[in-house]
Design a protein around this motif. Structure first.
Motif, mmCIF file in Angstrom:
data_model
loop_
_atom_site.group_PDB
_atom_site.id
_atom_site.type_symbol
_atom_site.label_atom_id
_atom_site.label_comp_id
_atom_site.label_asym_id
_atom_site.label_seq_id
_atom_site.Cartn_x
_atom_site.Cartn_y
_atom_site.Cartn_z
ATOM 1 N N ILE A 1 43.919 1.894 67.527
ATOM 2 C CA ILE A 1 44.556 2.233 68.802
ATOM 3 C C ILE A 1 45.057 3.668 68.834
ATOM 4 C CG2 ILE A 1 46.465 1.655 70.361
ATOM 5 C CD1 ILE A 1 46.194 -1.255 69.346
ATOM 6 N N ASP A 2 45.671 4.125 67.724
ATOM 7 C CA ASP A 2 46.215 5.488 67.706
ATOM 8 C C ASP A 2 45.178 6.535 67.289
ATOM 9 O OD1 ASP A 2 45.898 4.953 65.052
ATOM 10 O OD2 ASP A 2 47.992 5.282 64.474
ATOM 11 N N GLY A 3 43.967 6.101 67.035
ATOM 12 C CA GLY A 3 42.911 7.036 66.650
ATOM 13 C C GLY A 3 42.927 7.429 65.193
ATOM 14 N N ASN A 4 43.913 6.940 64.439
ATOM 15 C CA ASN A 4 44.019 7.262 63.014
ATOM 16 C C ASN A 4 43.292 6.201 62.190
ATOM 17 O OD1 ASN A 4 44.713 8.020 60.438
ATOM 18 N ND2 ASN A 4 46.897 7.537 60.643
ATOM 19 N N HIS A 5 42.149 6.566 61.625
ATOM 20 C CA HIS A 5 41.333 5.595 60.889
ATOM 21 C C HIS A 5 41.900 5.255 59.516
ATOM 22 C CE1 HIS A 5 37.363 6.019 63.356
ATOM 23 N NE2 HIS A 5 38.432 5.810 64.102
ATOM 24 N N ASN A 6 43.005 5.891 59.148
ATOM 25 C CA ASN A 6 43.678 5.547 57.893
ATOM 26 C C ASN A 6 44.817 4.555 58.098
ATOM 27 O OD1 ASN A 6 42.095 7.306 56.286
ATOM 28 N ND2 ASN A 6 43.313 9.047 56.977
ATOM 29 N N ASN A 7 45.136 4.267 59.353
ATOM 30 C CA ASN A 7 46.204 3.317 59.684
ATOM 31 C C ASN A 7 45.596 1.928 59.894
ATOM 32 O OD1 ASN A 7 48.401 1.892 60.579
ATOM 33 N ND2 ASN A 7 48.795 3.183 62.377
ATOM 34 N N TRP A 8 45.704 1.071 58.877
ATOM 35 C CA TRP A 8 45.092 -0.253 58.930
ATOM 36 C C TRP A 8 46.116 -1.358 59.200
ATOM 37 C CZ3 TRP A 8 39.973 -1.297 59.016
ATOM 38 C CH2 TRP A 8 39.112 -0.237 58.731
ATOM 39 N N ASP A 9 47.207 -1.003 59.843
ATOM 40 C CA ASP A 9 48.195 -2.006 60.230
ATOM 41 C C ASP A 9 47.600 -2.938 61.290
ATOM 42 O OD1 ASP A 9 50.729 -2.687 62.220
ATOM 43 O OD2 ASP A 9 51.262 -2.688 60.089
ATOM 44 N N THR B 1 39.973 5.815 75.579
ATOM 45 C CA THR B 1 40.463 7.164 75.878
ATOM 46 C C THR B 1 40.550 8.029 74.635
ATOM 47 O OG1 THR B 1 41.775 6.176 77.653
ATOM 48 C CG2 THR B 1 42.286 8.448 77.047
ATOM 49 N N VAL B 2 40.998 7.444 73.516
ATOM 50 C CA VAL B 2 41.164 8.207 72.269
ATOM 51 C C VAL B 2 39.848 8.841 71.848
ATOM 52 C CG1 VAL B 2 41.682 8.026 69.815
ATOM 53 C CG2 VAL B 2 43.087 6.802 71.467
ATOM 54 N N HIS B 3 38.765 8.061 71.898
ATOM 55 C CA HIS B 3 37.465 8.560 71.442
ATOM 56 C C HIS B 3 36.866 9.543 72.443
ATOM 57 C CE1 HIS B 3 37.687 5.835 68.152
ATOM 58 N NE2 HIS B 3 37.735 4.770 68.933
ATOM 59 N N THR C 1 35.888 13.369 71.598
ATOM 60 C CA THR C 1 34.528 13.859 71.848
ATOM 61 C C THR C 1 34.563 15.158 72.647
ATOM 62 O OG1 THR C 1 33.698 11.593 71.858
ATOM 63 C CG2 THR C 1 32.278 13.260 72.824
ATOM 64 N N LYS C 2 35.428 15.205 73.680
ATOM 65 C CA LYS C 2 35.544 16.410 74.503
ATOM 66 C C LYS C 2 36.078 17.588 73.683
ATOM 67 C CE LYS C 2 36.204 14.044 78.933
ATOM 68 N NZ LYS C 2 37.176 13.731 80.011
ATOM 69 N N GLU C 3 37.070 17.283 72.819
ATOM 70 C CA GLU C 3 37.636 18.340 71.974
ATOM 71 C C GLU C 3 36.582 18.878 71.004
ATOM 72 O OE1 GLU C 3 40.955 16.552 70.098
ATOM 73 O OE2 GLU C 3 42.241 16.637 71.872
ATOM 74 N N GLY C 4 35.764 17.973 70.458
ATOM 75 C CA GLY C 4 34.701 18.396 69.545
ATOM 76 C C GLY C 4 33.671 19.267 70.227
#
Length: 418
Positions: A377-385, A401-403, A407-410
């Motif tokens: 949800i927060d876009g952090n793939h290291n947060n596995w809560d 929205t996060v993705h 993508t736009k920023e990239g």
């Protein structure tokens, strides 16, 4: 759109032992059914196998048979008739027979034309099981018939020829043969065999093993960067092992192929080191230590291990689809429960927490809605809560929205660098 309209109508009457190119069914279902028919409790060592192959199936199917079997409104049926008679220049020039191989709707049309092929039998099943019985298993245009001792295989061949002749098709005699279960036979990339003690074993076929080795070697010899090649090989090996995860793989560990890649990678690193000798000398002058031979070998081994990922496997443990069940039959609880078995770890836990429904669209997790993916949800793939992880359909995951923001920023950052 015609396929989406015609498929549910066909699924309502489709045979239960037809598995090819149908929603909710896979090659692993055929593997499990063959295991059930040939295991020791079914006296598999005494059975005979009739392997059949239809010659130029997609090219020769009679259009009348296809159109008679498709259930569609009159105007839609006219559109389908125009489509299959239009032809494809260079690939499918005939406009009188057949359907384009590789076309979106072609597998469905082939299934409709061949419906009932797997149910051919010379003797009726009886409760006392006193008569020999024949059990057909079909995957698209490939089929095997498992016959009990004493079954009239000659009569079965006549019935097969008559069935195909009515559809403008013929058997490929070169690939059609009768063999004993103890001799073994190949089907869908697997080799099935029952030993003299009655123990059933399925392994990757010899041709399938040759193909994966050739594919990996071809990938390695490409001109892509080393990391890209190793990643591509990892994808190929993972897919191959995933396909064979219900086989006996004790003698198919790909050790020789792994060692071949390891040697090639070491040789390539040596060549690179020779080319960059001047750079290495400069680093040594600055006080950087040169890696020792053992450390080099260990680093190479770790890189190669990524190219040969391990896949969990369990022999003959696939959860086979029940009877003639179809994703269109309304049994949502059955299909959601069955599909969840094909995922592991956090994905399975997320599906259970969400009671088998996507948290974005609230539709059940079924094949017809797309594969299941985990979303942070927060876009952090290291947060596995658990509160940060939800299971989504693939299309629902792509619109988060996060993705979209990332993508736009990239795209902007790449544009600035350019």
């Amino acid at each position: 759109m015609l396929k989406f309209a015609a498929e549910p109508a066909y699924e309502a009457i489709a045979g239960e032992r037809s598995y090819g190119f149908r929603p909710g069914r896979s090659t692993q279902d055929t593997q499990k059914l063959i295991f059930i028919q040939l295991r020791s409790s079914s006296n598999g060592k005494d059975k005979l196998i009739l392997e059949t192959d239809i010659s130029k199936c997609f090219d020769e199917i009679d259009h009348k048979v296809i159109l008679d079997g498709v259930v569609l409104p009159k105007e839609a049926l006219k559109g389908l008739k125009k489509a299959i008679k239009a032809g494809v220049k260079g690939e499918y020039p005939s406009i009188e027979r057949g359907t384009p191989q590789g076309g979106v709707i072609s597998p469905l049309l082939a299934n409709i034309a061949l419906d009932g092929f797997e149910n051919l039998k010379t003797d009726q099943w009886t409760r006392t099981r006193s008569r020999p019985d024949i059990r057909g298993i079909r995957y698209a245009d490939d089929a095997v018939f498992i016959c009990k001792p004493g079954a009239n295989i000659q009569k079965l061949r006549q019935d097969i020829d008559a069935f195909l002749d009515a559809r403008g098709l013929k058997v490929n005699e070169a690939k059609t043969k009768v063999s004993k279960a103890t001799e073994g036979f190949d089907f869908l990339g697997w080799h099935f065999r029952v030993n003299s003690r009655g123990v059933f074993k399925s392994t990757p076929s010899h041709k399938n093993c040759v193909n994966i080795k050739a594919k990996v070697k071809e990938t390695w010899k490409s001109k892509a960067p080393t990391e890209a090649r190793l990643k591509r090989i990892g994808s190929q090996v993972r897919g191959w092992r995933q396909y064979h995860r219900y086989c006996d793989m004790d003698k198919h560990s790909l050790w020789a192929l792994n060692h071949w890649v390891w040697k090639k990678l070491r040789a390539e690193k040596r060549r690179q080191a020779a080319k960059e000798a001047s750079k290495l000398r400069q680093k040594l002058l600055k006080g950087h230590a040169k890696p020792k031979g053992a450390a080099k070998r260990q680093a190479t081994t770790l890189q190669v291990e990524k190219a040969f990922p391990k896949v969990p496997r369990k022999v003959n443990s696939h959860a086979m689809v029940k009877g003639a069940a179809s994703p269109f039959d309304g049994r949502l609880s059955y299909w959601v429960g069955r599909n969840s078995k094909f995922y592991t770890g956090p994905t399975t836990e997320a599906i259970k927490r969400q009671k088998g429904k996507c948290s974005h669209c609230n539709l059940p997790f079924m094949e017809i809605y797309g594969s299941v993916e985990l979303h942070h949800i927060d876009g952090n793939h290291n947060n596995w809560d658990n509160n940060n992880i939800v299971a989504l359909h693939r299309p629902c995951h792509q619109v988060q929205t996060v993705h979209r923001k990332r993508t736009k920023e990239g795209i902007r950052s790449r544009a600035v660098k350019a």
